[in-house]
Design an enzyme around this catalytic site. Structure first.
Site, PDB file in Angstrom:
ATOM      1  CD  GLU A 192      66.552 -16.707 -30.501  1.00  0.00           C
ATOM      2  OE1 GLU A 192      66.958 -17.200 -29.425  1.00  0.00           O
ATOM      3  OE2 GLU A 192      65.416 -16.210 -30.622  1.00  0.00           O
ATOM      4  NE  ARG A 244      64.290 -19.834 -39.038  1.00  0.00           N
ATOM      5  CZ  ARG A 244      64.299 -19.425 -37.774  1.00  0.00           C
ATOM      6  NH1 ARG A 244      64.521 -20.308 -36.808  1.00  0.00           N
ATOM      7  NH2 ARG A 244      64.076 -18.156 -37.463  1.00  0.00           N
ATOM      8  CG  ASN A 290      62.421 -20.058 -33.595  1.00  0.00           C
ATOM      9  OD1 ASN A 290      63.372 -19.548 -34.198  1.00  0.00           O
ATOM     10  ND2 ASN A 290      61.617 -19.347 -32.833  1.00  0.00           N
ATOM     11  CD  GLU A 337      58.084 -13.968 -39.330  1.00  0.00           C
ATOM     12  OE1 GLU A 337      57.169 -13.197 -38.974  1.00  0.00           O
ATOM     13  OE2 GLU A 337      59.291 -13.662 -39.250  1.00  0.00           O
ATOM     14  CG  ASN A 386      60.737 -17.291 -30.099  1.00  0.00           C
ATOM     15  OD1 ASN A 386      61.893 -17.598 -29.822  1.00  0.00           O
ATOM     16  ND2 ASN A 386      60.441 -16.414 -31.032  1.00  0.00           N
ATOM     17  CG  ASP A 426      62.815 -13.783 -29.992  1.00  0.00           C
ATOM     18  OD1 ASP A 426      63.041 -14.999 -29.910  1.00  0.00           O
ATOM     19  OD2 ASP A 426      63.116 -13.128 -31.011  1.00  0.00           O
TER      20      ASP A 426
END
Length: 284
Positions: free
Chosen positions: A16, A98, A100, A119, A147, A195
């Protein structure tokens, strides 16, 4: 449709947050679930990685050097000799959450979002850390997977993705105050899930499609302009790299795909006929 080539063959479980740092000529990205920040020189002849103490959602460059790593309890500075220096943490109970995606805005503020490991809907939020502030400001609540983030070249528009909505949202953005207002939908995604993302020098918005096997470019008015196809479906984010910012670097994930040899690698698509924008840095 466009072809890509492998930029880095180290297999990430959840690659990522790629970015290009002009100061060292390296592309940096994270492998969230393996708690590591990876890098490779843009020429491809050098590479390395740095371990973090917990799952790392993103690594954001600091203007004076180094990086802020976004961990489950909040952001930390990665110290040059190893170790971490804690910054203001997420407010409230962070159990099961967490960090992101995260980025700095053009004025040097740090923006970072969260998600729940399971989620669960509505558990996530988007936060802002102003330079010198002693606490994170809560900007959006009730999110599910906070995101992709990005800003238009003039800084007047902010983009944000809450993945399960299937939308890329745009906001009027006040660079002076850091306040986004007047939400509207730039694009709705009908194949895969939006994303990570980046914005090019012409204001084009490039969106990685989780379970969509591609990166899409949308014009500032929301028109689908082009598609870059990937050989694996879990495409996570993208960024422009190289001295001329004309190479699109794309991260992917291998989670749940043990038999896919293409999954989890970092790819490059070049040359791109529009330049990217330099990565903004945190001024804290």
């Amino acid at each position: 449709m466009s072809d890509v080539e492998v930029f880095d063959s180290r297999r990430c479980e959840l690659g990522e947050g790629p970015l290009y740092a002009h100061r060292d000529g390296r592309v940096w990205w994270v492998d969230i679930l393996r708690s590591r920040v990876l890098w490779r020189s843009v020429q491809g002849d050098e590479s390395g990685e740095v371990s973090t103490s917990a799952h790392v959602g993103a690594a954001v460059p600091v203007c004076g050097g180094g990086f802020v790593a976004c961990l489950p309890e909040g952001p930390v500075r990665l110290l040059p000799g190893g170790g971490e220096q804690r910054l203001p943490g997420f407010p409230g109970d962070t159990a099961g959450l967490r960090a992101n995606d995260a980025k700095a805005d053009p004025a040097g503020r740090l923006w970072l979002g969260t998600m729940a490991y399971d989620e669960r809907p509505g558990a996530a939020a988007l936060y802002r850390l102003d330079p010198g502030a002693d606490a994170l400001a809560t900007v959006f609540t009730g999110l599910t997977i906070s995101n992709g983030l990005g800003w238009s070249p003039d800084g007047a528009t902010m983009y944000h993705i809450d993945t399960p909505t299937g939308r890329v949202d745009a906001y009027d953005y006040d660079l002076g105050s850091g306040e986004p207002t007047a939400r509207r939908t730039l694009a709705r995604i009908d194949e895969g899930h939006p994303d990570g993302m980046c914005v090019d020098a012409e204001g084009g918005v490039w969106v990685a499609l989780w379970a969509g096997g591609a990166v899409r470019r949308y014009t500032p008015d929301g028109r689908l302009d082009r598609v870059v196809a990937l050989p694996t479906p879990l495409v996570t984010s993208c960024a422009f790299a190289g001295p001329r910012l004309d190479t699109l670097v794309i991260t992917t994930a291998s989670v749940g795909r043990p038999d896919d040899p293409h999954a989890g690698l970092v790819y490059a698509h070049q040359p791109v006929d529009v330049a990217g924008r330099p990565a903004d840095c945190f001024r804290g």
